[in-house]
Design a protein around this motif. Structure first.
Motif, short mmCIF file in Angstrom:
data_model
loop_
_atom_site.label_atom_id
_atom_site.label_comp_id
_atom_site.label_asym_id
_atom_site.label_seq_id
_atom_site.Cartn_x
_atom_site.Cartn_y
_atom_site.Cartn_z
N ALA B 102 0.85 -1.20 0.00
CA ALA B 102 0.00 0.00 0.00
C ALA B 102 0.88 1.24 0.00
O ALA B 102 1.76 1.37 0.85
CB ALA B 102 -0.91 0.01 1.22
N ALA B 103 0.66 2.15 -0.95
CA ALA B 103 1.37 3.44 -0.99
C ALA B 103 0.59 4.44 -0.16
O ALA B 103 -0.55 4.76 -0.49
CB ALA B 103 1.50 3.92 -2.43
N VAL B 104 1.20 4.92 0.92
CA VAL B 104 0.49 5.81 1.85
C VAL B 104 1.37 6.98 2.25
O VAL B 104 2.60 6.90 2.18
CB VAL B 104 0.05 5.05 3.13
CG1 VAL B 104 -1.01 4.01 2.82
CG2 VAL B 104 1.25 4.44 3.84
N PRO B 105 0.74 8.10 2.68
CA PRO B 105 1.52 9.20 3.23
C PRO B 105 2.17 8.78 4.55
O PRO B 105 1.64 7.93 5.26
CB PRO B 105 0.48 10.30 3.48
CG PRO B 105 -0.74 9.88 2.71
CD PRO B 105 -0.70 8.38 2.65
N ASP B 106 3.30 9.38 4.84
CA ASP B 106 3.98 9.20 6.13
C ASP B 106 3.20 9.99 7.18
O ASP B 106 3.07 11.20 7.05
CB ASP B 106 5.41 9.72 6.01
CG ASP B 106 6.23 9.52 7.27
OD1 ASP B 106 5.64 9.30 8.35
OD2 ASP B 106 7.46 9.60 7.18
N TYR B 111 1.64 17.59 4.65
CA TYR B 111 1.20 17.14 3.32
C TYR B 111 1.13 18.29 2.32
O TYR B 111 0.79 19.41 2.68
CB TYR B 111 -0.14 16.42 3.43
CG TYR B 111 -0.06 15.28 4.44
CD1 TYR B 111 0.95 14.33 4.34
CD2 TYR B 111 -0.92 15.20 5.52
CE1 TYR B 111 1.07 13.30 5.28
CE2 TYR B 111 -0.81 14.18 6.46
CZ TYR B 111 0.18 13.24 6.33
OH TYR B 111 0.30 12.23 7.26
N TYR B 113 0.52 19.19 -2.17
CA TYR B 113 -0.07 18.66 -3.40
C TYR B 113 0.97 18.64 -4.52
O TYR B 113 1.51 19.69 -4.90
CB TYR B 113 -1.29 19.48 -3.84
CG TYR B 113 -2.08 18.76 -4.91
CD1 TYR B 113 -2.88 17.66 -4.58
CD2 TYR B 113 -2.01 19.15 -6.24
CE1 TYR B 113 -3.60 16.98 -5.56
CE2 TYR B 113 -2.73 18.47 -7.23
CZ TYR B 113 -3.52 17.39 -6.87
OH TYR B 113 -4.21 16.70 -7.84
N SER B 116 0.05 14.82 -8.60
CA SER B 116 -1.42 14.63 -8.64
C SER B 116 -1.99 14.02 -7.38
O SER B 116 -2.96 13.26 -7.43
CB SER B 116 -1.82 13.77 -9.86
OG SER B 116 -1.40 14.38 -11.05
N ARG B 117 -1.38 14.34 -6.24
CA ARG B 117 -1.95 13.84 -4.98
C ARG B 117 -1.46 14.68 -3.80
O ARG B 117 -0.39 15.27 -3.85
CB ARG B 117 -1.53 12.39 -4.75
CG ARG B 117 0.00 12.17 -4.70
CD ARG B 117 0.48 11.73 -3.36
NE ARG B 117 1.92 11.53 -3.26
CZ ARG B 117 2.77 12.49 -2.93
NH1 ARG B 117 2.38 13.71 -2.71
NH2 ARG B 117 4.07 12.22 -2.81
N TRP B 118 -2.30 14.74 -2.75
CA TRP B 118 -1.86 15.26 -1.47
C TRP B 118 -1.07 14.16 -0.78
O TRP B 118 -1.56 13.04 -0.63
CB TRP B 118 -3.06 15.66 -0.60
CG TRP B 118 -3.63 16.97 -1.00
CD1 TRP B 118 -4.69 17.18 -1.83
CD2 TRP B 118 -3.16 18.26 -0.60
NE1 TRP B 118 -4.91 18.53 -1.98
CE2 TRP B 118 -3.99 19.22 -1.23
CE3 TRP B 118 -2.13 18.71 0.22
CZ2 TRP B 118 -3.82 20.59 -1.06
CZ3 TRP B 118 -1.96 20.08 0.40
CH2 TRP B 118 -2.79 21.01 -0.24
N PRO B 232 -5.00 10.60 -11.15
CA PRO B 232 -3.95 10.77 -10.16
C PRO B 232 -2.76 9.85 -10.42
O PRO B 232 -2.94 8.66 -10.63
CB PRO B 232 -4.65 10.41 -8.85
CG PRO B 232 -6.09 10.74 -9.09
CD PRO B 232 -6.32 10.43 -10.55
#
Lengths: 392, 392
Positions: B102-106, B111, B113, B116-118, B232
């Motif tokens: 899973a690719a997720v924010p730390d 955060y 932009y 193409s993603r926050w 995205p």
């Protein structure tokens, strides 16, 4: 025979329908308005259920964590995990995902600051969402204001809402509301998930509120250096909030923020044209600061943050004579759950205040708890009452 | 014997030191300035390595994904995964974590932009970071401006930088720079990771740039409805950007944004006092829009976004006579890697333009690639050249 068949069919359908309602969600899910651009998930259905979905092919366990409940997601053949929450209250909720023991933001959602962290939030469409909808009406601005604070010996920032006509007539001056966030939140709460600007733009366009300036600052990071500060996700020990919090913010507000605002914005810089309000911890700060400074603030709002008693007033010289409004509000579920605390029954306190000659207003947000929909509605109720009896 | 021991020790130390330099990071890691309040991770060391750390007790594999390289993290006895990247360029980088696919924010980072993603971003301290440091100087404001766009038949928003003295003398009018983000970014790029306001506040405080207004809008979501839009994380097929992107934004800029800004801000609303610049895709939009509208813009800036050739000028009637500056810049690594494209060698094109009688400026950001440090420096070089020869 035909009759019997129909009756049997009816029974089967009824049981089926009943079971369906108990176990499965209504399949009218749509992407949430709080999603990142172009993202299909998370989604919300007409029951207020949240459907989360994330690709995690090698994960062993994925959960959606919302309103303090964790819901298991299930994996499909492509390694995509999907699952639904139970029905949520209308309005805005913080949430997160758990992936094999890691708590992470949902990569599909926008991010908001709350619970002492930047993380996922989701909007459950509300019956009354029109009052904070983005419409083609004249819009005010949200301004990021950077300033130096002597009390904190550091640069700080706040957000300032200026009403739609602020730049049209540069001789006009405006009253000011100082509006505070809750514990674990910051100065982005009211302009972000609070939708302060849209609530005000719509009220002003409808002629329901006077135009005024709103200042939204950080009430947590304005404490004396020796005040214990909570770690992310933790509540500090001891009374909530610690005395130092209100005192630290009081000095910052009175000595740094208000003079800076009066110097940089076209304010009506007197007690009659100054209000303070806040939610939860911000309401408690409002109580402490306004009781101690009746010469500074005329209007007081506390949203899910306690109330003011007759005893409070009796111990606050000048307050009764100079105050023009005490506004107290709660979400209905807070009152049902008796999550009112902070010094007694807020409605009884407010009724007693009215008896004692204070102008009061008590508001209950229907079917909401200690959450942003209660506070959006509180601002929407409070704003029209402000600065109405000043013949200026 | 003593000698031999010393020599052996020296050899051992040398080999040890060599191996250390090859395999281990210098242990002077500190929390990144882009971290969420109170978070210890991610951290950065003096080599520009990023150390990520996350609790994921049941995970099988966790990776740090930065600058298109994935680095494995390792798990300790408490289920906390930690690991380092290789050295990164100075400045700002987008990154993410992978947890079991899973690719997720730390959850430790703020955060931003981009792509193409926050998602997560991290700041590697730069030698020259003083030019965008938050200092106790007079500060301008970043204003969120909501407006209706006829061309898009929708409400839009942009961010507007007003210089520090904007509200002091309400008779004074200001020139305007329209400043665009890159592909996969949005109107939050320049006021966020771009640090536009701090760069300008510091330049103005030092007397190095004239005060002017900067408008930062969304150049992606201003296309005709039939223009293919990227999903995205994806690049759209075909030429980049598609012709429709520049054309769609051209109409929105000329017919909606500029008139709105001139109506709501105290602008000097003529060609001599109007500039346009952008990075990457925003530079390409700047090229198309300014070449076609020499009566509207006097100053042109393209940061890592191609260049303007003599042929371009010859095909743009009036441009040569009316233009006051063509500014072209790149990160040095882009030129080394020949990632210049978009119509030929930018330095040769710019030299030829100068020969042809255009006032030009060519800037190379040292040791940076197609990334924000190149663009912060480009703005810092560009801003002092703007609106200097207007005797008004």
């Amino acid at each position: 025979m035909r009759h019997l068949k129909s009756i049997l069919l009816l029974i089967v359908l009824s049981i089926g329908g009943f079971c369906f309602a108990q176990t499965a969600a209504v399949e009218d899910f749509k992407p949430a308005s709080t999603n990142q651009p172009g993202r299909e998930y998370p989604q919300v259905n007409s029951e207020g259920r949240v459907r989360a979905s994330i690709s995690a092919p090698e994960a062993l366990k994925v959960q959606l964590d919302i309103s303090a409940v964790k819901y298991d997601l299930t994996k499909d053949a492509n390694g995509v995990w999907t699952g639904d929450s139970g029905p949520q209250d209308e309005g805005f909720h913080y949430y997160q995902l758990w992936i094999d023991g890691a708590a992470v933001p949902d990569p599909g959602s926008m991010y908001f600051y709350g619970a002492s962290r930047w993380g996922s939030g989701i909007e459950i469409p509300a019956q009354d969402q029109d009052f904070y909808a983005l419409k083609n009406v004249p819009h005010g601005q949200i301004r990021e204001q950077i300033y130096f604070s002597k009390n904190n010996n550091s640069m700080r920032r706040c957000f300032v809402y200026t009403p739609p006509d602020y730049d049209k007539d540069t001789t006009k001056r405006y009253p000011v509301l100082y509006l505070q966030h809750g514990g674990g939140e910051d100065e982005t709460g009211w302009p972000g998930q609070g939708k302060t600007n849209l609530i005000m733009d719509n009220l002003i366009a409808a002629g329901k509120a006077k135009p005024f300036i709103i200042v939204m600052d950080n009430g947590t990071w304005a404490m004396p250096a020796n005040t214990p500060r909570p770690k992310p996700g933790e509540r500090p020990a001891g009374p909530w909030p610690p005395t130092g919090w209100a005192d630290g913010f009081k000095k910052t507000l009175l000595e740094d923020i208000i003079p800076m605002i009066d110097a940089n914005y076209r304010t009506q810089a007197d007690q009659q044209h100054r209000a303070m309000a806040g939610l939860s911890m911000g309401g408690m700060q409002t109580r402490v600061i306004t009781l101690a400074n009746p010469d500074v603030f005329a209007y007081v709002g506390m949203f899910s943050g306690g109330s003011i008693s007759v005893e409070d007033i009796n111990n606050a010289p000048g307050f009764k004579e100079k105050n023009k409004l005490v506004f107290i509000s709660y979400g209905s579920r807070e009152l049902e759950n008796r999550r009112m605390g902070f010094g007694g029954d807020p409605q009884a306190n407010t009724d007693a205040l009215k008896e004692a000659g204070i102008k009061t207003h008590f508001y209950v947000s229907p079917n909401t708890a200690h959450e942003w929909q209660s506070w959006r509605r509180s601002l929407h109720e409070f704003a029209p009452l402000l600065f109405q009896d000043n013949a200026k």
